[in-house]
Motif scaffolding. Structure first.
Motif, PDB file in Angstrom:
ATOM      1  N   GLY A 204      17.704  33.271  31.742  1.00  0.00           N
ATOM      2  CA  GLY A 204      17.117  32.363  30.771  1.00  0.00           C
ATOM      3  C   GLY A 204      17.871  31.048  30.670  1.00  0.00           C
ATOM      4  N   LEU A 205      19.203  31.113  30.622  1.00  0.00           N
ATOM      5  CA  LEU A 205      20.014  29.903  30.561  1.00  0.00           C
ATOM      6  C   LEU A 205      19.861  29.087  31.843  1.00  0.00           C
ATOM      7  CD1 LEU A 205      22.073  28.047  29.253  1.00  0.00           C
ATOM      8  CD2 LEU A 205      23.889  29.610  30.010  1.00  0.00           C
ATOM      9  N   PHE A 206      19.755  29.765  32.964  1.00  0.00           N
ATOM     10  CA  PHE A 206      19.542  29.103  34.252  1.00  0.00           C
ATOM     11  C   PHE A 206      18.252  28.281  34.237  1.00  0.00           C
ATOM     12  CE2 PHE A 206      17.849  29.488  38.691  1.00  0.00           C
ATOM     13  CZ  PHE A 206      18.784  28.675  39.309  1.00  0.00           C
ATOM     14  N   LEU A 207      17.246  28.769  33.502  1.00  0.00           N
ATOM     15  CA  LEU A 207      15.939  28.104  33.459  1.00  0.00           C
ATOM     16  C   LEU A 207      15.782  27.159  32.266  1.00  0.00           C
ATOM     17  CD1 LEU A 207      13.615  31.129  34.315  1.00  0.00           C
ATOM     18  CD2 LEU A 207      14.336  29.287  35.856  1.00  0.00           C
TER      19      LEU A 207
ATOM     20  N   HIS B 117      29.519  30.063  39.510  1.00  0.00           N
ATOM     21  CA  HIS B 117      28.607  29.777  38.409  1.00  0.00           C
ATOM     22  C   HIS B 117      27.750  31.017  38.151  1.00  0.00           C
ATOM     23  CE1 HIS B 117      29.447  25.400  38.675  1.00  0.00           C
ATOM     24  NE2 HIS B 117      29.649  25.696  39.947  1.00  0.00           N
ATOM     25  N   VAL B 118      27.940  31.640  37.011  1.00  0.00           N
ATOM     26  CA  VAL B 118      27.202  32.854  36.670  1.00  0.00           C
ATOM     27  C   VAL B 118      26.467  32.615  35.359  1.00  0.00           C
ATOM     28  CG1 VAL B 118      27.345  35.312  36.203  1.00  0.00           C
ATOM     29  CG2 VAL B 118      28.928  34.278  37.846  1.00  0.00           C
TER      30      VAL B 118
ATOM     31  N   GLY C 243      25.664  22.987  23.216  1.00  0.00           N
ATOM     32  CA  GLY C 243      24.436  23.509  23.810  1.00  0.00           C
ATOM     33  C   GLY C 243      23.866  22.559  24.842  1.00  0.00           C
ATOM     34  N   PHE C 244      23.941  21.260  24.565  1.00  0.00           N
ATOM     35  CA  PHE C 244      23.455  20.260  25.520  1.00  0.00           C
ATOM     36  C   PHE C 244      24.251  20.322  26.822  1.00  0.00           C
ATOM     37  CE2 PHE C 244      23.737  16.062  27.443  1.00  0.00           C
ATOM     38  CZ  PHE C 244      22.394  15.712  27.575  1.00  0.00           C
ATOM     39  N   LEU C 245      25.577  20.463  26.703  1.00  0.00           N
ATOM     40  CA  LEU C 245      26.420  20.541  27.897  1.00  0.00           C
ATOM     41  C   LEU C 245      26.097  21.793  28.721  1.00  0.00           C
ATOM     42  CD1 LEU C 245      29.895  19.404  26.523  1.00  0.00           C
ATOM     43  CD2 LEU C 245      28.312  18.095  27.945  1.00  0.00           C
ATOM     44  N   GLU C 246      25.852  22.918  28.042  1.00  0.00           N
ATOM     45  CA  GLU C 246      25.513  24.141  28.762  1.00  0.00           C
ATOM     46  C   GLU C 246      24.147  24.005  29.441  1.00  0.00           C
ATOM     47  OE1 GLU C 246      27.569  27.088  29.046  1.00  0.00           O
ATOM     48  OE2 GLU C 246      28.890  25.437  28.492  1.00  0.00           O
ATOM     49  N   ASN C 247      23.228  23.323  28.785  1.00  0.00           N
ATOM     50  CA  ASN C 247      21.922  23.054  29.382  1.00  0.00           C
ATOM     51  C   ASN C 247      22.099  22.224  30.655  1.00  0.00           C
ATOM     52  OD1 ASN C 247      19.417  21.476  29.912  1.00  0.00           O
ATOM     53  ND2 ASN C 247      18.661  22.524  28.088  1.00  0.00           N
TER      54      ASN C 247
ATOM     55  N   TYR D  10      21.953  34.490  37.642  1.00  0.00           N
ATOM     56  CA  TYR D  10      22.002  33.652  38.839  1.00  0.00           C
ATOM     57  C   TYR D  10      23.475  33.430  39.148  1.00  0.00           C
ATOM     58  CZ  TYR D  10      21.452  29.875  42.165  1.00  0.00           C
ATOM     59  OH  TYR D  10      21.499  29.108  43.298  1.00  0.00           O
ATOM     60  N   HIS D  11      23.896  33.818  40.351  1.00  0.00           N
ATOM     61  CA  HIS D  11      25.284  33.665  40.763  1.00  0.00           C
ATOM     62  C   HIS D  11      25.359  32.597  41.846  1.00  0.00           C
ATOM     63  CE1 HIS D  11      29.133  35.611  42.664  1.00  0.00           C
ATOM     64  NE2 HIS D  11      29.347  34.389  42.174  1.00  0.00           N
ATOM     65  N   GLY D  12      25.896  31.432  41.473  1.00  0.00           N
ATOM     66  CA  GLY D  12      26.015  30.329  42.407  1.00  0.00           C
ATOM     67  C   GLY D  12      27.453  30.133  42.848  1.00  0.00           C
ATOM     68  N   ASP D  13      27.654  29.930  44.133  1.00  0.00           N
ATOM     69  CA  ASP D  13      28.982  29.740  44.709  1.00  0.00           C
ATOM     70  C   ASP D  13      29.114  28.294  45.167  1.00  0.00           C
ATOM     71  OD1 ASP D  13      31.421  30.002  46.091  1.00  0.00           O
ATOM     72  OD2 ASP D  13      30.404  30.608  47.936  1.00  0.00           O
ATOM     73  N   CYS D  14      30.122  27.574  44.631  1.00  0.00           N
ATOM     74  CA  CYS D  14      30.372  26.210  45.095  1.00  0.00           C
ATOM     75  C   CYS D  14      31.103  26.271  46.425  1.00  0.00           C
ATOM     76  CB  CYS D  14      31.190  25.414  44.091  1.00  0.00           C
ATOM     77  SG  CYS D  14      31.578  23.748  44.692  1.00  0.00           S
TER      78      CYS D  14
END
Length: 282
Positions: free
Chosen positions: A209-212, A204-205, A155-159, A193-197
């Motif tokens: 809530g997880l994004f925040l 990154h999708v 969970g910490f890594l996902e945060n 949130y869809h982020g493109d590197c």
């Protein structure tokens, strides 16, 4: 950066003796320190190569990954990175782990959860593959962490992943990430949130809530209630569930996430670029 040069590294370390040299030096550094050097004959003995000519050939092929001198050899910074990648286990597509009981209930069906690693990802699953969440943590994490804290530390890594993405940094290559909120046509239909590197192309999708989850206001809100939310498995938090957000407006797009703790609520309003434009605590 030249992609061909990076590919060449894989070609170099794919040979067994060269990979053994890198591992032997990494083990040496672990006991003697990063700046210590290992003499040629001692390194050859550690690798177990009797033919000095063959050993020298392969050692020379590691130029750039191994630094040599009159007082011996050591890994370069790039060499250390390569060993870390090799030992992470990410490249072993057949490696499996688990299952191990996990806290929380399946968001889709409400059944109990477990953690299981296969096919390159750690799955939070009730047993139905259609309900599973995939966490991208390496086998080295699962091999080295006590089983009773794996869920908390995953969970910490996902945060951390969400925090890096929100800051515009790719968790995979540290390149630039740019993204926006998009409607995800899943079950349920929800915003992500869809982020493109722009460097490695990783997509990154994240549910809103997880994004925040690592946002300073969310951290402070939970801290005030005696909770370090960074160590709480996100799949046990209601506001991280896909579809937990509500649409405030569509033109311009505004999405609201409501976080609850005790008798208080924290509302965060996010614009189409993923920026928090309003917070309210009641």
């Amino acid at each position: 950066m030249d992609d061909d040069a990076s590919t060449d590294v894989f070609d170099v370390v794919s040979q067994a003796t060269r990979a053994d040299i890198l591992r032997a030096l990494a083990d040496f550094h672990r006991s003697e320190g990063a700046d210590a050097r290992l003499a040629y004959n001692d390194l050859r003995k550690r690798v177990g190569e009797r033919d000095s000519g063959n050993f020298t050939y392969h050692l020379d092929r590691l130029d750039g990954l191994v630094e040599g001198g009159a007082d011996g050899y050591r890994l370069s910074r790039v060499g250390m990175r390569v060993v870390s990648m090799l030992r992470s286990g990410f490249l072993d597509t057949d490696w499996t782990w688990g299952p191990v009981d996990a806290p929380g209930e399946c968001w889709t069906c409400g059944d109990d959860l477990c953690l299981r690693y296969e096919a390159g990802a750690l799955h939070v699953t009730c047993g139905d593959d259609d309900h599973a969440l995939a966490l991208y943590v390496p086998p080295s994490f699962l091999q080295s962490q006590p089983r009773d804290v794996v869920a908390e530390r995953a969970g910490f890594l996902e945060n951390r992943w969400g925090s890096l993405t929100r800051a515009g940094v790719c968790s995979e290559c540290s390149g630039r990430v740019k993204g926006e909120l998009e409607l995800w046509h899943g079950d349920p239909e929800h915003y992500v949130y869809h982020g493109d590197c722009h460097h490695c192309g990783f997509q990154h999708v994240l549910p809103v809530g997880l994004f925040l989850l690592g946002h300073p206001d969310v951290l402070a809100f939970h801290f005030d209630h005696g909770v370090d939310v960074r160590t709480v498995p996100f799949w046990t938090l209601d506001f991280c569930e896909p579809g937990a957000e509500s649409v405030v407006s569509r033109a311009p797009l505004r999405v609201r996430v409501v976080v609850e703790a005790g008798c208080e609520t924290l509302s965060l309003t996010v614009d189409g670029d993923g920026e928090v434009v309003e917070t309210e605590r009641t």
